[in-house]
Scaffold this active site. Structure first.
Site, PDB file in Angstrom:
ATOM      1  N   THR A  28      -2.970 -43.565 -14.839  1.00 15.02           N
ATOM      2  CA  THR A  28      -1.772 -43.989 -14.096  1.00 15.02           C
ATOM      3  C   THR A  28      -0.619 -43.012 -14.360  1.00 15.02           C
ATOM      4  OG1 THR A  28      -1.222 -45.533 -15.862  1.00 15.02           O
ATOM      5  CG2 THR A  28      -2.299 -46.454 -13.957  1.00 15.02           C
ATOM      6  N   HIS A  42     -17.828 -44.885 -17.253  1.00 13.79           N
ATOM      7  CA  HIS A  42     -17.988 -45.461 -15.919  1.00 13.79           C
ATOM      8  C   HIS A  42     -18.367 -44.420 -14.871  1.00 13.79           C
ATOM      9  CE1 HIS A  42     -15.259 -49.078 -17.227  1.00 13.79           C
ATOM     10  NE2 HIS A  42     -16.438 -49.069 -17.802  1.00 13.79           N
ATOM     11  N   CYS A  77     -27.094 -36.901   3.157  1.00 10.10           N
ATOM     12  CA  CYS A  77     -27.418 -35.607   2.573  1.00 10.10           C
ATOM     13  C   CYS A  77     -27.844 -34.635   3.677  1.00 10.10           C
ATOM     14  CB  CYS A  77     -28.545 -35.811   1.567  1.00 10.10           C
ATOM     15  SG  CYS A  77     -29.249 -34.325   0.891  1.00 10.10           S
ATOM     16  N   CYS A 102     -31.714 -33.683   3.268  1.00 10.15           N
ATOM     17  CA  CYS A 102     -32.852 -34.585   3.485  1.00 10.15           C
ATOM     18  C   CYS A 102     -32.482 -35.853   4.257  1.00 10.15           C
ATOM     19  CB  CYS A 102     -33.486 -34.957   2.139  1.00 10.15           C
ATOM     20  SG  CYS A 102     -32.579 -36.219   1.254  1.00 10.15           S
TER      21      CYS A 102
HETATM   22 ZN    ZN Z   1     -30.992 -35.390  -0.206  1.00  5.10          ZN
END
Ligand code: ZN
Length: 250
Positions: free
Chosen positions: A27, A123, A153, A156
């Protein structure tokens, strides 16, 4: 001796320091804590879902368009953000051989941007975005360009998912293990910008065996009484001033 002078003295006499940081560190770079009262998501009152729900695994699966629309906005804001004096001070302490690791609950990648190398991101990170089919990793800008809104993507056609931990998803086991080991081996632990209420991260502090526990947070926390020093101040201000005094003494 002023409190910051005492803090600088602790920095001088310790050389295996770990910093554990929460939302308060980000922040200070103007990235809103989305849980906070001024958080970005509080303004979206027209949406029927809570921010927690929109950043959950089931929401990602069931409402990809809404998920990526919100996510793109959030990540776009992080792309604009710049490291603050807390990030820079920590990177310098690492270069000086004082600090061994940054453990963070933030996902914005600002520690790396400031020059830190050993950053354990509990995280995940917006810097990594992985194709769920071929595993290709897309950087932040490339990923944002693919979000129209659901990113596919180019190699692919698989869906590209940010490598951040959503609600309902487990933390990465290897990152947890590394964080626990660093904290267990630290001689000094600085906790900044977190009220230490989010588990399991809050429990990590129990692994600390060193003799200097410093907490820098605007609000009171349940751990205040067990600390060597407590600053109710900006994380950046305390770290920057502590580092400046440390360098004067060297
Ligand atoms: Zn891919």
């Amino acid at each position: 001796m002023t409190p910051v002078e005492r803090f600088a003295e602790l920095l001088r006499t310790h050389d295996r320091i770990v910093f554990f940081g929460g939302a308060g560190v980000s922040t200070e770079s103007k990235i809103p804590d989305f849980r906070g009262k001024d958080g970005l998501y509080r303004q979206k009152t027209e949406l029927p879902w809570s921010p927690e729900e929109m950043l959950s695994h089931h929401f990602y699966e069931e409402h990809p368009v809404e998920f990526y629309t919100l996510y793109k906005e959030r990540e776009g804001m992080m792309l604009q953000a710049q490291p603050n004096r807390a990030h820079y001070a920590l990177a310098e302490l690492e270069r000086m051989g004082k600090l061994s690791a940054v453990v963070t609950q933030n996902i914005d990648g600002l520690h790396q941007k400031a020059g830190s190398r050993n950053v354990l991101e509990l995280h995940g990170s917006v810097l990594r975005n992985l194709c769920q089919k071929c595993g290709r990793d897309y950087g932040m800008e490339e990923f944002l360009a693919l979000c129209t809104p659901v990113p596919h993507c180019p190699a692919c056609g698989g869906v590209v998912k940010p490598d951040v931990v959503l609600y309902e998803e487990p933390l990465d086991g290897f990152t947890i293990q590394c964080a626990v080991e660093e904290i267990a081996r630290a001689d000094m632990l600085i906790i900044g910008g977190t009220s230490l209420v989010v588990y399991p991260a809050a429990g990590f502090i129990d692994y600390f065996r060193g003799d200097a526990l410093v907490l820098i947070n605007r609000d009171e926390t349940p751990r205040d009484r067990s600390c060597t020093m407590v600053f109710r101040d900006s994380v950046g201000a305390v770290l920057e001033e502590g580092l400046r005094l440390l360098k004067e003494k060297r």
